[in-house]
Design a protein around this motif. Structure first.
Motif, PDB file in Angstrom:
ATOM      1  N   GLU A  22       9.818 177.341 -34.699  1.00  0.00           N
ATOM      2  CA  GLU A  22       8.707 178.164 -34.203  1.00  0.00           C
ATOM      3  C   GLU A  22       8.562 179.433 -35.038  1.00  0.00           C
ATOM      4  O   GLU A  22       7.455 179.823 -35.422  1.00  0.00           O
ATOM      5  N   ALA A  23       9.683 180.070 -35.332  1.00  0.00           N
ATOM      6  CA  ALA A  23       9.653 181.289 -36.164  1.00  0.00           C
ATOM      7  C   ALA A  23       9.150 180.964 -37.565  1.00  0.00           C
ATOM      8  O   ALA A  23       8.466 181.775 -38.193  1.00  0.00           O
ATOM      9  N   PHE A  24       9.473 179.771 -38.035  1.00  0.00           N
ATOM     10  CA  PHE A  24       9.045 179.381 -39.383  1.00  0.00           C
ATOM     11  C   PHE A  24       7.522 179.233 -39.454  1.00  0.00           C
ATOM     12  O   PHE A  24       6.907 179.512 -40.479  1.00  0.00           O
ATOM     13  N   GLU A  25       6.919 178.802 -38.344  1.00  0.00           N
ATOM     14  CA  GLU A  25       5.454 178.677 -38.294  1.00  0.00           C
ATOM     15  C   GLU A  25       4.776 180.032 -38.516  1.00  0.00           C
ATOM     16  O   GLU A  25       3.683 180.104 -39.049  1.00  0.00           O
ATOM     17  N   ASN A  26       5.450 181.092 -38.065  1.00  0.00           N
ATOM     18  CA  ASN A  26       4.863 182.436 -38.151  1.00  0.00           C
ATOM     19  C   ASN A  26       5.601 183.319 -39.163  1.00  0.00           C
ATOM     20  O   ASN A  26       5.693 184.519 -38.985  1.00  0.00           O
ATOM     21  N   VAL A  27       6.118 182.710 -40.189  1.00  0.00           N
ATOM     22  CA  VAL A  27       6.944 183.458 -41.140  1.00  0.00           C
ATOM     23  C   VAL A  27       6.127 184.538 -41.877  1.00  0.00           C
ATOM     24  O   VAL A  27       4.956 184.327 -42.199  1.00  0.00           O
ATOM     25  N   THR A  28       6.758 185.710 -42.053  1.00  0.00           N
ATOM     26  CA  THR A  28       6.149 186.792 -42.836  1.00  0.00           C
ATOM     27  C   THR A  28       7.196 187.257 -43.853  1.00  0.00           C
ATOM     28  O   THR A  28       8.322 186.776 -43.854  1.00  0.00           O
ATOM     29  N   GLU A  29       6.835 188.233 -44.674  1.00  0.00           N
ATOM     30  CA  GLU A  29       7.801 188.730 -45.657  1.00  0.00           C
ATOM     31  C   GLU A  29       8.952 189.472 -44.980  1.00  0.00           C
ATOM     32  O   GLU A  29      10.009 189.636 -45.554  1.00  0.00           O
ATOM     33  N   GLU A  30       8.726 189.932 -43.751  1.00  0.00           N
ATOM     34  CA  GLU A  30       9.781 190.655 -43.022  1.00  0.00           C
ATOM     35  C   GLU A  30      10.742 189.691 -42.303  1.00  0.00           C
ATOM     36  O   GLU A  30      11.768 190.110 -41.779  1.00  0.00           O
ATOM     37  N   THR A  31      10.401 188.430 -42.260  1.00  0.00           N
ATOM     38  CA  THR A  31      11.231 187.458 -41.545  1.00  0.00           C
ATOM     39  C   THR A  31      12.630 187.386 -42.156  1.00  0.00           C
ATOM     40  O   THR A  31      12.778 187.203 -43.364  1.00  0.00           O
ATOM     41  N   ASP A  32      13.641 187.539 -41.298  1.00  0.00           N
ATOM     42  CA  ASP A  32      15.039 187.470 -41.728  1.00  0.00           C
ATOM     43  C   ASP A  32      15.497 186.011 -41.652  1.00  0.00           C
ATOM     44  O   ASP A  32      15.375 185.372 -40.603  1.00  0.00           O
ATOM     45  N   MET A  33      16.009 185.516 -42.766  1.00  0.00           N
ATOM     46  CA  MET A  33      16.335 184.083 -42.814  1.00  0.00           C
ATOM     47  C   MET A  33      17.486 183.724 -41.867  1.00  0.00           C
ATOM     48  O   MET A  33      17.478 182.648 -41.271  1.00  0.00           O
ATOM     49  N   LEU A  34      18.457 184.605 -41.722  1.00  0.00           N
ATOM     50  CA  LEU A  34      19.592 184.304 -40.848  1.00  0.00           C
ATOM     51  C   LEU A  34      19.248 184.567 -39.388  1.00  0.00           C
ATOM     52  O   LEU A  34      19.427 183.713 -38.529  1.00  0.00           O
ATOM     53  N   GLN A  35      18.743 185.764 -39.112  1.00  0.00           N
ATOM     54  CA  GLN A  35      18.526 186.160 -37.710  1.00  0.00           C
ATOM     55  C   GLN A  35      17.293 185.517 -37.089  1.00  0.00           C
ATOM     56  O   GLN A  35      17.328 185.098 -35.938  1.00  0.00           O
ATOM     57  N   ASP A  36      16.185 185.468 -37.838  1.00  0.00           N
ATOM     58  CA  ASP A  36      14.939 184.963 -37.255  1.00  0.00           C
ATOM     59  C   ASP A  36      14.810 183.443 -37.401  1.00  0.00           C
ATOM     60  O   ASP A  36      14.460 182.753 -36.449  1.00  0.00           O
ATOM     61  N   LEU A  37      15.081 182.946 -38.587  1.00  0.00           N
ATOM     62  CA  LEU A  37      14.907 181.508 -38.829  1.00  0.00           C
ATOM     63  C   LEU A  37      16.158 180.710 -38.448  1.00  0.00           C
ATOM     64  O   LEU A  37      16.128 179.488 -38.441  1.00  0.00           O
ATOM     65  N   LYS A  38      17.245 181.445 -38.138  1.00  0.00           N
ATOM     66  CA  LYS A  38      18.509 180.812 -37.732  1.00  0.00           C
ATOM     67  C   LYS A  38      19.036 179.860 -38.813  1.00  0.00           C
ATOM     68  O   LYS A  38      19.591 178.791 -38.505  1.00  0.00           O
ATOM     69  N   VAL A  39      18.841 180.253 -40.054  1.00  0.00           N
ATOM     70  CA  VAL A  39      19.452 179.495 -41.146  1.00  0.00           C
ATOM     71  C   VAL A  39      20.958 179.736 -41.077  1.00  0.00           C
ATOM     72  O   VAL A  39      21.406 180.874 -40.949  1.00  0.00           O
ATOM     73  N   ASN A  40      21.724 178.676 -41.137  1.00  0.00           N
ATOM     74  CA  ASN A  40      23.182 178.781 -41.180  1.00  0.00           C
ATOM     75  C   ASN A  40      23.564 179.573 -42.448  1.00  0.00           C
ATOM     76  O   ASN A  40      23.011 179.341 -43.518  1.00  0.00           O
ATOM     77  N   SER A  41      24.530 180.500 -42.316  1.00  0.00           N
ATOM     78  CA  SER A  41      24.817 181.381 -43.453  1.00  0.00           C
ATOM     79  C   SER A  41      25.284 180.613 -44.692  1.00  0.00           C
ATOM     80  O   SER A  41      24.983 181.017 -45.817  1.00  0.00           O
ATOM     81  N   ALA A  42      25.996 179.505 -44.519  1.00  0.00           N
ATOM     82  CA  ALA A  42      26.393 178.713 -45.694  1.00  0.00           C
ATOM     83  C   ALA A  42      25.157 178.101 -46.365  1.00  0.00           C
ATOM     84  O   ALA A  42      25.124 177.924 -47.588  1.00  0.00           O
ATOM     85  N   HIS A  43      24.147 177.826 -45.565  1.00  0.00           N
ATOM     86  CA  HIS A  43      22.925 177.255 -46.139  1.00  0.00           C
ATOM     87  C   HIS A  43      22.097 178.300 -46.879  1.00  0.00           C
ATOM     88  O   HIS A  43      21.210 177.944 -47.655  1.00  0.00           O
ATOM     89  N   LEU A  44      22.387 179.579 -46.637  1.00  0.00           N
ATOM     90  CA  LEU A  44      21.733 180.607 -47.441  1.00  0.00           C
ATOM     91  C   LEU A  44      22.139 180.437 -48.912  1.00  0.00           C
ATOM     92  O   LEU A  44      21.339 180.666 -49.822  1.00  0.00           O
ATOM     93  N   VAL A  45      23.365 180.005 -49.124  1.00  0.00           N
ATOM     94  CA  VAL A  45      23.826 179.724 -50.492  1.00  0.00           C
ATOM     95  C   VAL A  45      23.057 178.522 -51.058  1.00  0.00           C
ATOM     96  O   VAL A  45      22.667 178.523 -52.235  1.00  0.00           O
TER      97      VAL A  45
END
Lengths: 85, 172
Positions: A22-45
């Motif tokens: 849902e957060a990804f549908e409304n993504v902006t430049e301020e969107t935090d990949m870990l906190q808002d999109l719930k990307v697993n931190s290892a997947h940030l790599v």
């Protein structure tokens, strides 16, 4: 490559790792990949590795540590692409 | 301050070849990479190292309030497979790791008392859990850091979830 095109390509890279669709549908430049999109931190790599392959750039540790939001990732990519040109 | 992390181990077997090499270069120090590469179960050791780093990051964030993605700044300096000694910002952390089924669970030394609650459905931990038959409410602050409120006491805790499971570690 303009910012809009860059954003499209970055969103395509991020999408498989997003848990909050849902957060990804409304993504902006301020969107935090870990906190808002719930990307697993290892997947940030994984996102960083995918960006390196997609844009043929090398993202060093100092740059990577500041890439928490979509906008920060775009800024870093723009800078690295300019340096490469 | 307590910090924890839960890692669903099968996810860590997916990377291989050049992708795995580049992945490890991004997050582990040279010494950690040597340890991993020389271990007979290298995927498990790297999952443990990652869980340890995440647990220390969560513990340190409570004091520093600084969001940065710098896994190599959290350096493992010694380990025996269960206990890990870590240096971050010139401060030493001791982290304990356990492996159960497909999960790796790391928690920083929590002080005098410590309780661990695990949930097979990770949606159940979010608002409250029961401790000694009393409800403990879980509330996140403005930085996204969870705190526990139980019998008029504020408790230090850490929450992690992965692979559909959640774990809450509480320090008393």
């Amino acid at each position: 490559m303009n910012r809009e095109e860059l954003t499209k390509r970055l969103k395509k890279i991020i999408e498989p790792y997003v848990q909050n669709k849902e957060a990804f549908e409304n993504v902006t430049e301020e969107t935090d990949m870990l906190q808002d999109l719930k990307v697993n931190s290892a997947h940030l790599v994984d996102i960083i590795l995918d960006m390196e392959e997609e844009f043929d750039i090398e993202i060093d540790d100092d740059t990577a540590e500041k890439m928490l939001t979509v906008g920060e990732a775009l800024d870093a990519t723009e800078r690295l692409l300019k340096e490469k040109a | 301050m307590i910090g924890n992390d839960l890692v669903y181990f099968p996810d860590w077997k997916r990377r291989s070849g050049d992708r795995l090499r580049r992945f490890r270069q991004k997050i582990y120090t040279p010494r950690e990479r040597i340890w991993i590469e020389n271990d007979s179960d290298h995927h498990l050791l790297e999952a443990k190292f990652w869980a340890v780093k995440e647990a220390v990051y969560k513990s340190a964030f409570k004091k520093l309030r600084e969001r940065k993605f710098a896994p190599k700044s959290i350096a493992i300096v010694d380990y025996d497979g269960i206990h890990f000694s870590v240096i971050h910002r010139e401060e030493q952390y001791l982290v304990t790791v356990e492996v159960a089924k497909d999960f790796v669970h790391a928690v920083t030394s929590p002080g005098v008392g410590h309780l661990s609650f695990s949930f097979e459905d990770d949606s159940h931990y979010r608002s409250q859990i029961t401790v000694e038959e009393s409800a403990m409410k879980l509330v996140k602050d403005n930085f996204g850091v969870p705190h526990g409120f139980w019998k008029n006491r504020k408790l230090d805790l850490s929450v992690s979830h992965d692979g559909g499971m959640a774990v809450v570690d509480v320090s008393f």
